[in-house]
Enzyme design. Structure first.
Site, mmCIF file in Angstrom:
data_model
loop_
_atom_site.group_PDB
_atom_site.id
_atom_site.type_symbol
_atom_site.label_atom_id
_atom_site.label_comp_id
_atom_site.label_asym_id
_atom_site.label_seq_id
_atom_site.Cartn_x
_atom_site.Cartn_y
_atom_site.Cartn_z
ATOM 1 N N LYS A 118 0.816 -1.215 0.000
ATOM 2 C CA LYS A 118 0.000 0.000 0.000
ATOM 3 C C LYS A 118 0.850 1.266 0.000
ATOM 4 O O LYS A 118 0.387 2.317 -0.429
ATOM 5 C CB LYS A 118 -0.959 -0.018 1.177
HETATM 6 C C1 LIG Z 1 -4.327 -4.625 1.371
HETATM 7 C C2 LIG Z 1 -3.562 -5.909 1.325
HETATM 8 C C3 LIG Z 1 -3.938 -6.977 0.479
HETATM 9 C C4 LIG Z 1 -5.186 -6.922 -0.383
HETATM 10 O O1 LIG Z 1 -5.064 -6.007 -1.425
HETATM 11 P P1 LIG Z 1 -6.357 -5.483 -2.204
HETATM 12 O O2 LIG Z 1 -5.880 -4.356 -3.028
HETATM 13 O O3 LIG Z 1 -7.324 -5.041 -1.141
HETATM 14 O O4 LIG Z 1 -6.891 -6.624 -3.006
HETATM 15 C C5 LIG Z 1 -3.149 -8.110 0.448
HETATM 16 N N1 LIG Z 1 -2.055 -8.221 1.235
HETATM 17 C C6 LIG Z 1 -1.669 -7.224 2.057
HETATM 18 C C7 LIG Z 1 -0.472 -7.423 2.897
HETATM 19 C C8 LIG Z 1 -2.395 -6.031 2.142
HETATM 20 O O5 LIG Z 1 -2.009 -5.058 2.978
#
Ligand SMILES: *Cc1c(COP(=O)(O)O)cnc(C)c1O
Length: 474
Positions: A118
């Protein structure tokens, strides 16, 4: 490039800067580009040279130029350079890609400040917000709720950005010790960590109650950084392109991506990259036990889960009851028929589910869009973490393990790139269970649990939250 809402049959157009600071479109839909910019052989060659030469930020600038018409090019380049450099990320490559055994590759999306993918979107968002607020002489108080990764990525991205404050609600005592340390050790008056006496849903209800008071929202300039923000998505398109370029040596080669999925944000960017013409064969969607999306891609039925049906798993950032970005894909799948999307995601989903199983669009889904899917369990995760450690001496986190599990189940002749969505250090308990040892700790996180903590306790009461915001903002 202009944007329209997935639920607006009249297709009213907005500019990038206008939708940047907004969440949902007023009709409840999600913003998507009016069309996808198309790339060809010469585009890929130019991008290959940019990535190999000036680097990731220059590539990001070139890709974003196709999506952003209302920020001058030199300013956009500055924004990308401030977001993507080796002061922010652990390596100058920003997203290195490494080879595993068996035709798999790992795209390291987790080398940012909070060790989750993210950061890649949020760092760009922080720079874009600061730029746009500066142009408008405006300020923004971001109000959010987090169970872990999103909140910390948002705080590290907004820290030090002029005109921006963050109020982040967390369920008291329910995040991992590492996640708590990451957020609560931030010592800055513009970052307000709030520990709510309750669970994540209580935090989210508080946010909804306060942001739903439109007079209060306006008076205190409240905003959000949720995963449906288009700017986050477009930032993620860049790492699909960079990963493709790093794994291939000619533009004729195809790759597949395998993506640990929750809210469909990460893989939606892969879908956009594929629609643009990036040579992606398959988009492999990996879920954990919360398999609402795997179920759709296998059966054509999208059935959202009740809170009580949503399991707490060892890949917690994928524990979703519905996938907030999924509507963007369905919009494309249905030939951009906004009236049909409005009906499906409005009245039909309110009744719990919709069914596309007998439509020609669903029948053509795999061929046209490349999607395949699968889900895995805690036992799969633990076994995969252990197997990869034994075969390759590579340590992965439980979310990435969901991806590797699926990639190994569905091998192909083409290279399969698994997106690493977090570092193992964030999820020590599962790593210890799998390997009998603590996860590796990158130097930048050593001693983080020992730093002083700053967090405000709060009752489960919207009035108390409003009072806190009013007292802080003044
Ligand atoms: C947010 C997240 C996901 C999921 O990603 P999406 O974009 O919501 O599909 C998977 N793994 C981790 C570690 C995350 O922080």
């Amino acid at each position: 490039m202009h944007y329209l809402s997935t639920r607006d049959p009249a297709a009213h157009l907005s500019g990038f800067s206008d939708i940047l600071l907004e969440g949902l479109a007023p009709d409840g839909g999600l913003y998507v580009p009016a069309s996808y910019p198309k790339i060809d052989d010469s585009t890929l060659t130019r991008w290959r040279e940019l990535l190999a030469g000036p680097g990731y930020a220059a590539l990001a600038h070139d890709v974003l130029t196709a999506f952003v018409a209302d920020i001058p090019s030199a300013d956009l380049l500055g924004i990308c350079e401030r977001a993507y450099n080796d002061g922010v990320f652990a390596t100058a490559d920003i997203v290195p890609v490494s080879e595993l055994s068996g035709g798999l590759w790992l795209a390291h999306l987790s080398d940012g400040p909070t060790a989750a993918f993210k950061d890649l979107a949020m760092q760009l968002l922080g720079q874009l917000f600061e730029y746009e607020l500066g142009r408008r002489h405006a300020e923004l108080n971001i109000l959010g709720a987090t169970s872990g990764d999103t909140g910390s990525a948002a705080e590290y991205a907004m820290l030090g950005r002029r005109g921006i404050r963050v109020f982040m609600l967390t369920p008291a005592g329910r995040m991992t010790p590492f996640q708590q340390a990451q957020m609560f050790s931030l010592d800055d008056p513009a970052i307000i960590n709030v520990a709510v006496d309750g669970v994540f849903d209580d935090c989210q209800d508080l946010v909804k109650a306060v942001a739903g008071d439109l007079d209060f929202k306006r008076a205190y300039h409240l905003g959000a950084v949720n995963s449906i923000n288009w700017a986050r998505l477009v930032a993620q398109v860049v790492y699909y392109i960079a990963s493709y370029l790093r794994v291939t040596s000619s533009n004729a080669e195809q790759v597949s991506f395998c993506v640990p999925t929750g809210n469909f944000g990460n893989i939606c960017a892969g879908h956009v990259a594929r629609m643009m013409g990036l040579p992606i064969k398959r988009l492999m969607l990996a879920t954990n036990e919360n398999n609402v999306l795997d179920e759709f891609f296998r059966t054509g039925v999208y059935r959202v889960r009740a809170t009580a049906e949503t399991l707490a798993t060892s890949s917690p950032s994928m524990d979703i009851s519905k996938a907030s970005n999924f509507e963007r894909f369905v919009f494309d799948l249905l030939g951009r028929d906004a009236a049909r999307v409005a009906e499906l995601f409005g009245p039909q989903l309110a009744s719990g589910s919709f069914d596309l199983s007998r439509t020609p669009e669903f029948a053509a889904l795999q061929d046209e869009y490349g999607f395949v899917s699968g889900s895995s369990t805690h036992a799969d995760r633990v076994a995969t973490i252990r197997a990869l450690w034994e075969s390759d001496h590579v340590m992965i986190d439980p979310h990435t393990a969901d991806g590797v599990t699926l990639a190994r189940r569905l091998p192909g002749p083409e290279p399969v790139i698994v997106t690493e969505t977090a570092l193992p250090v964030k999820f020590a308990e599962t790593i210890t269970e799998a390997l009998g040892r603590e996860p590796e700790r990158p130097p930048r996180f050593i001693g983080i649990e020992d730093r002083p903590r700053k967090v405000v306790p709060l009752a489960r009461d919207p009035q108390a939250l409003k009072a806190l915001i009013a007292a802080t903002v003044g």
